[in-house]
Write a protein that holds these residues in place. Structure first.
Motif, PDB file in Angstrom:
ATOM      1  N   ASP A 148      70.438  71.914  57.520  1.00 38.13           N
ATOM      2  CA  ASP A 148      71.213  71.369  56.400  1.00 38.13           C
ATOM      3  C   ASP A 148      70.617  70.046  55.907  1.00 38.13           C
ATOM      4  O   ASP A 148      69.922  69.357  56.660  1.00 38.13           O
ATOM      5  CB  ASP A 148      72.648  71.125  56.898  1.00 38.13           C
ATOM      6  CG  ASP A 148      73.664  71.127  55.766  1.00 38.13           C
ATOM      7  OD1 ASP A 148      73.282  71.300  54.601  1.00 38.13           O
ATOM      8  OD2 ASP A 148      74.861  70.961  56.073  1.00 38.13           O
ATOM      9  N   ASP A 149      70.915  69.724  54.655  1.00 38.02           N
ATOM     10  CA  ASP A 149      70.629  68.386  54.105  1.00 38.02           C
ATOM     11  C   ASP A 149      69.168  67.977  54.160  1.00 38.02           C
ATOM     12  O   ASP A 149      68.848  66.791  54.299  1.00 38.02           O
ATOM     13  CB  ASP A 149      71.481  67.316  54.832  1.00 38.02           C
ATOM     14  CG  ASP A 149      72.962  67.590  54.720  1.00 38.02           C
ATOM     15  OD1 ASP A 149      73.361  68.267  53.752  1.00 38.02           O
ATOM     16  OD2 ASP A 149      73.715  67.142  55.598  1.00 38.02           O
ATOM     17  N   ASP A 171      68.819  69.410  50.012  1.00 37.65           N
ATOM     18  CA  ASP A 171      69.941  68.608  49.547  1.00 37.65           C
ATOM     19  C   ASP A 171      69.920  68.440  48.024  1.00 37.65           C
ATOM     20  O   ASP A 171      68.869  68.468  47.392  1.00 37.65           O
ATOM     21  CB  ASP A 171      69.875  67.239  50.229  1.00 37.65           C
ATOM     22  CG  ASP A 171      71.118  66.438  49.963  1.00 37.65           C
ATOM     23  OD1 ASP A 171      72.175  66.821  50.470  1.00 37.65           O
ATOM     24  OD2 ASP A 171      71.040  65.434  49.204  1.00 37.65           O
ATOM     25  N   GLU A 203      70.855  73.278  47.263  1.00 41.07           N
ATOM     26  CA  GLU A 203      72.271  72.920  47.095  1.00 41.07           C
ATOM     27  C   GLU A 203      72.477  72.047  45.861  1.00 41.07           C
ATOM     28  O   GLU A 203      71.549  71.390  45.398  1.00 41.07           O
ATOM     29  CB  GLU A 203      72.737  72.117  48.316  1.00 41.07           C
ATOM     30  CG  GLU A 203      72.885  72.940  49.554  1.00 41.07           C
ATOM     31  CD  GLU A 203      73.703  72.183  50.596  1.00 41.07           C
ATOM     32  OE1 GLU A 203      74.926  72.374  50.622  1.00 41.07           O
ATOM     33  OE2 GLU A 203      73.116  71.415  51.371  1.00 41.07           O
TER      34      GLU A 203
END
Ligand code: C2E
Ligand code: CA
Ligand code: CA
Length: 237
Positions: A148-149, A171, A203
């Motif tokens: 993630d991120d 991100d 995202e």
């Protein structure tokens, strides 16, 4: 507030679609925690829960809610999509997390491919035996790990080949900082992740032109307001 929400069963999940770029088809959801009747976002209450020792409990609440939702959809005869659960770095110290997750899935008859864990790079800094053992077991059980991120923090590529990740989630800041002015940065990042044999989810995509550029750059999946924000399970058709 976190303590009260645990006591009063006030946590609930919302789900945001992840869409495959080519067909614009929903291929998964990310589960995101909320507190009933509180104007308090997870960006506020998750760090508090981590700091004061409640994250282990919240992690298990998240698992329960997501597996129960999958079971509900399965009972309704719907085609299941994988649901991602956010796994906080602090949860690595929760010794029975993996057992708990596997038990919940077994109890509800949910195949392991329908649960994904999203981890952040901070978990990888500490190259402990425990971290490695937890990841190894999850992957052996058929549970995918998504990073993630990516694009915040150090975003080092060094450790990417050493952990069994399937997917890198880029991100929103990468889209915001580079897509309009320096698209080649995004194109090259996507290409590096592909060269490492992994899938890219971008995202925070809010506009059609961003989607079109990302498709051109070979992005696999998108998660963003363009295709829908997080909603209650009952609002998903
Ligand atoms: P995250 O894991 O990076 O989740 C994505 C966040 O971006 C979500 O915010 C989502 O609503 C938001 N988002 C998605 N698409 C867009 C977009 O197009 N534009 C904009 N501006 N925002 C978008 P949310 O739900 O407020 O969650 C914030 C963070 O809280 C999450 O970031 C995650 O780190 C944490 N979090 C949420 N639920 C959980 C949970 O169950 N467990 C843990 N450990 N952390 C959680
Ligand atoms: Ca996430
Ligand atoms: Ca993220």
């Amino acid at each position: 507030m976190v303590e009260r929400a645990i006591q009063q069963n006030a946590f609930y999940m919302v789900y945001q679609p992840q869409v495959e770029c080519k067909g614009r088809k929903i291929v998964g959801f990310e589960s995101l925690l909320r507190i009933r009747n509180e104007a308090c976002s997870p960006d506020q209450f998750i760090p508090v829960a981590e700091q004061y020792g409640y994250i282990t409990k919240l992690g298990k609440i998240a698992v329960e809610q997501v597996v129960r939702q999958l079971a509900r959809w399965k009972d309704e005869g719907r085609t299941l999509c994988p649901i991602s659960i956010n796994f906080s770095s602090y949860q690595i110290y929760d010794d029975d997390f993996v057992d708990f997750l596997l038990y919940q899935m077994e109890r509800h008859g949910i195949p392991h491919e329908y649960v994904v864990l999203e981890i952040t790079e901070s978990i990888l800094f500490e190259e402990s035996k425990q971290t490695k053992a937890v990841f190894k077991r999850l992957v052996e059980e058929g549970i995918e790990l998504h990073l993630d991120d990516f694009g915040t923090g150090y975003s080092s590529f060094a450790y990417l080949p050493y952990i069994p990740l399937n997917t890198v989630k880029m991100d929103k800041s990468i889209v915001d900082n580079f897509l309009s002015s320096n698209g080649d940065v995004v194109r090259n990042l996507i290409s590096i992740v592909h060269d490492l044999g992994m899938v890219v989810i971008v995202e925070g995509v809010e506009e059609e032109w961003q989607y079109e550029k990302l498709v051109e750059y070979g992005c696999d999946r998108i998660q963003g307001y363009l295709f829908g924000g997080p909603v209650l399970a009952t609002e998903i058709s």
